[in-house]
Design an enzyme around this catalytic site. Structure first.
Site, PDB file in Angstrom:
ATOM      1  N   TYR A   1       0.831  -1.199   0.000  1.00 34.76           N
ATOM      2  CA  TYR A   1       0.000   0.000   0.000  1.00 34.76           C
ATOM      3  C   TYR A   1       0.868   1.253   0.000  1.00 34.76           C
ATOM      4  CZ  TYR A   1      -3.892  -3.121   0.987  1.00 34.76           C
ATOM      5  OH  TYR A   1      -4.829  -4.112   0.890  1.00 34.76           O
TER       6      TYR A   1
ATOM      7  N   ASN B   1     -12.743   0.212  -5.093  1.00 31.60           N
ATOM      8  CA  ASN B   1     -12.542   0.071  -6.537  1.00 31.60           C
ATOM      9  C   ASN B   1     -13.811  -0.509  -7.177  1.00 31.60           C
ATOM     10  OD1 ASN B   1     -11.705  -0.536  -9.141  1.00 31.60           O
ATOM     11  ND2 ASN B   1     -10.275  -2.147  -8.529  1.00 31.60           N
TER      12      ASN B   1
ATOM     13  N   CYS C   1      -6.632  -4.195  -8.131  1.00 26.82           N
ATOM     14  CA  CYS C   1      -6.366  -3.817  -6.735  1.00 26.82           C
ATOM     15  C   CYS C   1      -5.930  -5.028  -5.901  1.00 26.82           C
ATOM     16  CB  CYS C   1      -7.594  -3.144  -6.126  1.00 26.82           C
ATOM     17  SG  CYS C   1      -9.113  -4.094  -6.257  1.00 26.82           S
ATOM     18  N   HIS C   2      -6.187  -6.237  -6.411  1.00 24.76           N
ATOM     19  CA  HIS C   2      -5.768  -7.445  -5.682  1.00 24.76           C
ATOM     20  C   HIS C   2      -4.246  -7.605  -5.646  1.00 24.76           C
ATOM     21  CE1 HIS C   2      -6.271  -8.639  -9.935  1.00 24.76           C
ATOM     22  NE2 HIS C   2      -5.234  -9.439  -9.708  1.00 24.76           N
TER      23      HIS C   2
ATOM     24  N   GLU D   1      -2.393 -15.528 -11.275  1.00 25.67           N
ATOM     25  CA  GLU D   1      -1.484 -14.662 -12.028  1.00 25.67           C
ATOM     26  C   GLU D   1      -0.036 -15.111 -11.908  1.00 25.67           C
ATOM     27  OE1 GLU D   1      -4.112 -10.559 -12.000  1.00 25.67           O
ATOM     28  OE2 GLU D   1      -2.240 -10.599 -10.882  1.00 25.67           O
TER      29      GLU D   1
END
Length: 199
Positions: A136, A159, A167-168, A194
């Protein structure tokens, strides 16, 4: 999904449903309706996509407060909202490509629900490469305000277009997972997915 639910889903539509579908198509195509929504199946549960003529404006998880999202869209974009599943086809294609580990095409987005600060934060977040994470604090710095880690977390938590605006990919300074609107299990699944496809 149960066999009964699957059979119900595959039932032929009624004349009334066909008429409603034709109305929604005409209303959206002619601009009478400004927002269309539909269901988008995915490996992490059914999503609901809301689109305008500009692009995807909101993407909701099954666990989200869909009524609240609809109210926000009605207030900030337009109350003229119709259920029109065909309109969310490009979103379904994007989701299918993403989870199918195929190259994803550019998806048009409508940023009407995104504040200027969120825009800076989400732009920074979108720059995080697939399979990687940032903290963050790092995202706050990239967004131009290094001391705004908490505000960054709040901006990411609100979001309206998760997954597409990733945002993950943001984690706590110790690497732990915090605050994902879709739940930490989904956040972990997205990150694992991912990581696997970026190798």
């Amino acid at each position: 999904m149960s066999h009964v639910a699957e059979r119900i889903r595959n039932l032929a539509s009624t004349p009334v449903e066909d008429a409603i579908g034709r109305f929604a198509h005409r209303a959206f195509a002619q601009g009478v309706a400004q927002v269309a929504f539909g269901r988008v199946p995915s490996p992490i549960g059914d999503l609901t996509a809301l689109v305008t003529h500009k692009g995807l404006v909101a993407l909701a998880f099954e666990t989200d407060d869909l009524d609240g999202i609809m109210r926000s869209v009605a207030r900030k974009v337009s109350p003229a909202i119709v259920r029109f599943p065909s309109a969310v086809g490009p979103v379904q294609s994007w989701i299918d490509a993403y989870f199918g580990a195929r190259p994803v095409s550019e998806l048009r987005l409508d940023r009407s629900l995104i504040t200027p600060f969120q825009e800076r934060v989400l732009t920074a977040t979108s720059g995080i490469p697939l399979g990687e994470v940032r903290t963050y604090g790092q995202v706050a710095s990239l967004a131009g305000n290094p001391k705004a880690a908490r505000a960054t977390g709040r901006a990411l938590g609100a979001n309206p277009i998760p997954i597409v605006l990733p945002c993950h990919r943001v984690v706590a300074s110790d690497g732990s997972l915090h605050g994902y609107a879709g739940g930490l299990d989904r956040k972990r699944m997205l990150l694992d997915h991912e990581k696997a496809i970026s190798v």
